[in-house]
Scaffold this motif. Structure first.
Motif, PDB file in Angstrom:
ATOM      1  N   SER A 240       0.827  -1.210   0.000  1.00 31.88           N
ATOM      2  CA  SER A 240       0.000   0.000   0.000  1.00 31.88           C
ATOM      3  C   SER A 240       0.863   1.262   0.000  1.00 31.88           C
ATOM      4  CB  SER A 240      -0.941  -0.002   1.207  1.00 31.88           C
ATOM      5  OG  SER A 240      -0.235   0.120   2.431  1.00 31.88           O
TER       6      SER A 240
ATOM      7  N   LYS B 275       2.212   1.669  -3.503  1.00 29.86           N
ATOM      8  CA  LYS B 275       1.158   2.165  -4.386  1.00 29.86           C
ATOM      9  C   LYS B 275       0.954   3.670  -4.187  1.00 29.86           C
ATOM     10  CE  LYS B 275      -2.485   1.836  -7.132  1.00 29.86           C
ATOM     11  NZ  LYS B 275      -2.366   1.517  -8.570  1.00 29.86           N
ATOM     12  N   PHE B 276       0.982   4.098  -2.942  1.00 26.13           N
ATOM     13  CA  PHE B 276       0.810   5.513  -2.624  1.00 26.13           C
ATOM     14  C   PHE B 276       1.925   6.348  -3.248  1.00 26.13           C
ATOM     15  CE2 PHE B 276       1.681   8.998   0.501  1.00 26.13           C
ATOM     16  CZ  PHE B 276       0.563   9.760   0.215  1.00 26.13           C
TER      17      PHE B 276
ATOM     18  N   LEU C 204       1.398   6.594  -6.984  1.00 31.22           N
ATOM     19  CA  LEU C 204       0.347   7.551  -7.346  1.00 31.22           C
ATOM     20  C   LEU C 204       0.824   8.994  -7.174  1.00 31.22           C
ATOM     21  CD1 LEU C 204      -2.851   5.907  -5.809  1.00 31.22           C
ATOM     22  CD2 LEU C 204      -2.207   6.011  -8.221  1.00 31.22           C
TER      23      LEU C 204
ATOM     24  N   CYS D 299      -5.182   3.571  -0.780  1.00 33.56           N
ATOM     25  CA  CYS D 299      -4.194   2.559  -1.165  1.00 33.56           C
ATOM     26  C   CYS D 299      -4.236   1.347  -0.254  1.00 33.56           C
ATOM     27  CB  CYS D 299      -2.796   3.178  -1.178  1.00 33.56           C
ATOM     28  SG  CYS D 299      -2.547   4.390  -2.495  1.00 33.56           S
TER      29      CYS D 299
ATOM     30  N   ASP E 152      -7.563  -0.530  -0.904  1.00 31.89           N
ATOM     31  CA  ASP E 152      -7.508  -1.243  -2.178  1.00 31.89           C
ATOM     32  C   ASP E 152      -6.635  -2.487  -2.077  1.00 31.89           C
ATOM     33  OD1 ASP E 152      -8.172  -1.162  -5.109  1.00 31.89           O
ATOM     34  OD2 ASP E 152      -5.989  -1.106  -5.277  1.00 31.89           O
ATOM     35  N   ASP E 153      -5.572  -2.415  -1.263  1.00 34.06           N
ATOM     36  CA  ASP E 153      -4.673  -3.554  -1.113  1.00 34.06           C
ATOM     37  C   ASP E 153      -5.306  -4.687  -0.305  1.00 34.06           C
ATOM     38  OD1 ASP E 153      -2.066  -4.867  -1.362  1.00 34.06           O
ATOM     39  OD2 ASP E 153      -1.868  -4.486   0.780  1.00 34.06           O
TER      40      ASP E 153
END
Length: 565
Positions: free
Chosen positions: A318, A321-322, A325, A343, A346-347
């Motif tokens: 996560s 991913k952050f 983004l 994030c 979603d994970d």
């Protein structure tokens, strides 16, 4: 992986992948193509004076990702040249953070302090070249004689000392013959330089401090701007990736490696920091919060240190991913906390089982269910992931439900329990409310229902609008659950007029005697789950005991963040 943007475009029968690289990758590609370097070697160089926060994660992921992308090397190195605030505790926490994020530093940790001998020798080398001198000026005198953007600096009275005298004085500094602050070593560059950093900066000072790594061996310490480029050069770093505040220091970085005559000098490239709005990242603020007992340590789940995020239940995936983004750019920008929460949500949503937990319990009695009997209900672990299978949970006459799932006088479009209304008990039967009990203070203590045994989940012949979750009272266990809000009062903003933090008094809510399904009782620290309708939760690693887990809410189920695809 390095941070980039990947898109695919279909062309006739083929699919061609186009990779859009960030500006750092383009610079590295250029250096490799022109033969400036034949490999890539990056580093993450924290000062061990506190715990790392979410902003540091960007640098860790970027630097280690670049090394991986180019089949190069990545170093974890501590810039421990200032023993005033450095501690072994911080060294250990940083190593744990970098490992947790998945950065491959090959199990080898580097320390700037291990290079103190070579730094001292390079300072002597500069003195012999006529590029450094010992100054008698105080820190305040040096500051006032440096000038400003409109006024050139004034030459130090000691600037033209002989090489022999400078060598003798510098050795005396090393041998402890002067008091702290009595002498410094300055680089001899240009007191009229447009870049003030080049106006004979201090490169060594006297400081009688015990160092966490070298003890009392040294009483002089190199300044960061002198030490850092030497550290990079010693380790063979090719690309020194740092944040924008060091852009004005780059000429000094280049001067040091050039004048110290390193054969393969590293190259500094700057990128913008990642700011997160309305969170506390400043070390002095966190230190005060810890000392004042507002939080229970640098890893309190309300903070955004990496250790705190890990304790709260965030995952390395996560965080990566952050960072992806947020992107890599040369312009400072801020990210909303909502994006970080998106994030992790979603994970976890397709990875974690959905468990039964009632945080604000209210007894539900099914009056027409046989007393003393119970049955096993098949409950799917994750409706969106059938491969996760199912588990058996017990169902019987007495259940726990959420207090908010019953109202004596409901508002319009309230579809949960109220007198005369029927709901689905998740995974089990339809049940209609027939009444409720109150205590002498008017508080509702129990809700009564009758169930329809012909209307079991998967066998329904009619519909109801409301579904509520429950926990069987016969085997539920009591647990402590902690709910978090932002540590900062978001309406007032981060700082008050006097510079103090505007703290949210509701940042932590501790719920005792929550009712959880028995499978959760054996959960271990860092295990995480979705509690149906209540959010994602993680077993606290500090306050949990065997058979008595404490759960931290990682994030709720609803998000206001929208991902632009």
């Amino acid at each position: 992986m390095a941070i980039d943007t990947k898109t695919t475009a279909a062309k006739t029968d083929n699919i061609q992948e186009t990779v859009s690289k960030n500006f750092i990758e383009r610079e590295i590609d250029k250096d490799l193509a022109e033969g400036v370097y034949d490999h890539v070697h990056t580093r993450f160089p924290p000062e061990p004076n506190g715990y790392l926060h979410i902003g540091h994660a960007k640098s860790i992921i970027l630097n280690s990702g670049l090394a991986k992308e180019y089949n190069g090397l990545f170093n974890l190195r501590f810039d421990d040249t200032n023993p005033v605030k450095e501690k072994t505790e911080f060294v250990k926490s940083i190593i744990a953070d970098v490992e947790w994020l998945g950065a491959d530093f090959r199990g080898e940790v580097f320390f700037a302090s291990n290079y103190f001998e070579e730094m001292y020798e390079k300072a002597v080398f500069l003195i012999r070249k006529g590029k450094a001198y010992v100054s008698d000026l105080s820190a305040e005198e040096i500051r006032t004689t440096r000038g400003d953007f409109n006024t050139p600096g004034k030459e130090d009275p000691s600037r033209n000392r002989s090489v022999e005298e400078n060598l003798e004085l510098f050795e005396a500094m090393k041998d402890g013959k002067f008091a702290d602050g009595e002498k410094v070593l300055r680089a001899k560059i240009d007191m009229a330089a447009g870049n003030i950093n080049m106006r004979d900066p201090v490169i060594y000072r006297i400081a009688r401090l015990t160092h966490h790594n070298t003890g009392d061996k040294w009483c002089i310490y190199p300044m960061y701007d002198f030490a850092h480029p030497i550290e990079d050069a010693i380790e063979g770093i090719t690309h020194s990736i740092c944040t924008l505040e060091f852009e004005d220091h780059r000429p000094l970085y280049d001067w040091v490696v050039r004048e110290c005559e390193y054969a393969e000098p590293p190259r500094q490239i700057e990128f913008a920091k990642m700011y997160l709005t309305n969170v506390v990242t400043g070390k002095r603020y966190i230190k005060k919060l810890v000392e004042d007992g507002v939080v229970d340590g640098w890893d309190d789940p309300r903070l955004v240190t990496i250790a705190a995020l890990r304790r709260r239940g965030y995952t390395p995936e996560s965080i990566r991913k952050f960072v992806e983004l947020a992107g890599i750019s040369k312009a400072d920008s801020s990210c909303e906390l909502d994006m970080l929460e998106y994030c992790i949500r979603d994970d976890l949503k397709l990875k974690k089982p959905r468990m039964l937990a009632v945080l604000h319990p209210l007894k539900l009695i099914i009056d027409n269910y046989p007393e003393g009997e119970s049955e096993l209900i098949d409950m799917p672990n994750n409706l969106e992931v059938p491969e996760m299978g199912s588990r058996k949970v017990r169902f019987g006459r007495e259940l726990w439900i959420e207090q908010e799932d019953f109202m004596e006088v409901p508002p319009h479009k309230y579809f949960r329990l109220f007198p005369g209304n029927e709901v689905r008990l998740m995974g089990a039967y339809f049940a209609k409310c027939t009444g409720f009990d109150k205590d002498e203070d008017g508080n509702i203590t129990a809700v009564h229902c009758e169930y329809d045994k012909t209307q079991k989940t998967g066998q329904e012949t009619r519909k109801v609008k409301g579904t509520i979750h429950w926990v069987y009272a016969g085997d539920a266990f009591d647990a402590t659950v902690r709910l978090y809000e932002n540590l900062v009062d978001e309406e007032k903003g981060k700082l008050s007029a006097d510079g103090t933090l505007n703290l949210n008094p509701n940042s932590l809510t501790v719920l005792e005697h929550c009712k959880l399904e028995p499978a959760l009782k054996e959960a271990k620290p860092f295990d995480s789950f979705q509690f149906v309708r209540n959010g994602f939760f993680n077993v606290d690693c500090k306050d949990s005991n065997e058979g008595a887990p404490v759960f931290n809410r990682i994030v709720g189920l609803k998000s206001s963040f929208k991902l632009n695809k």
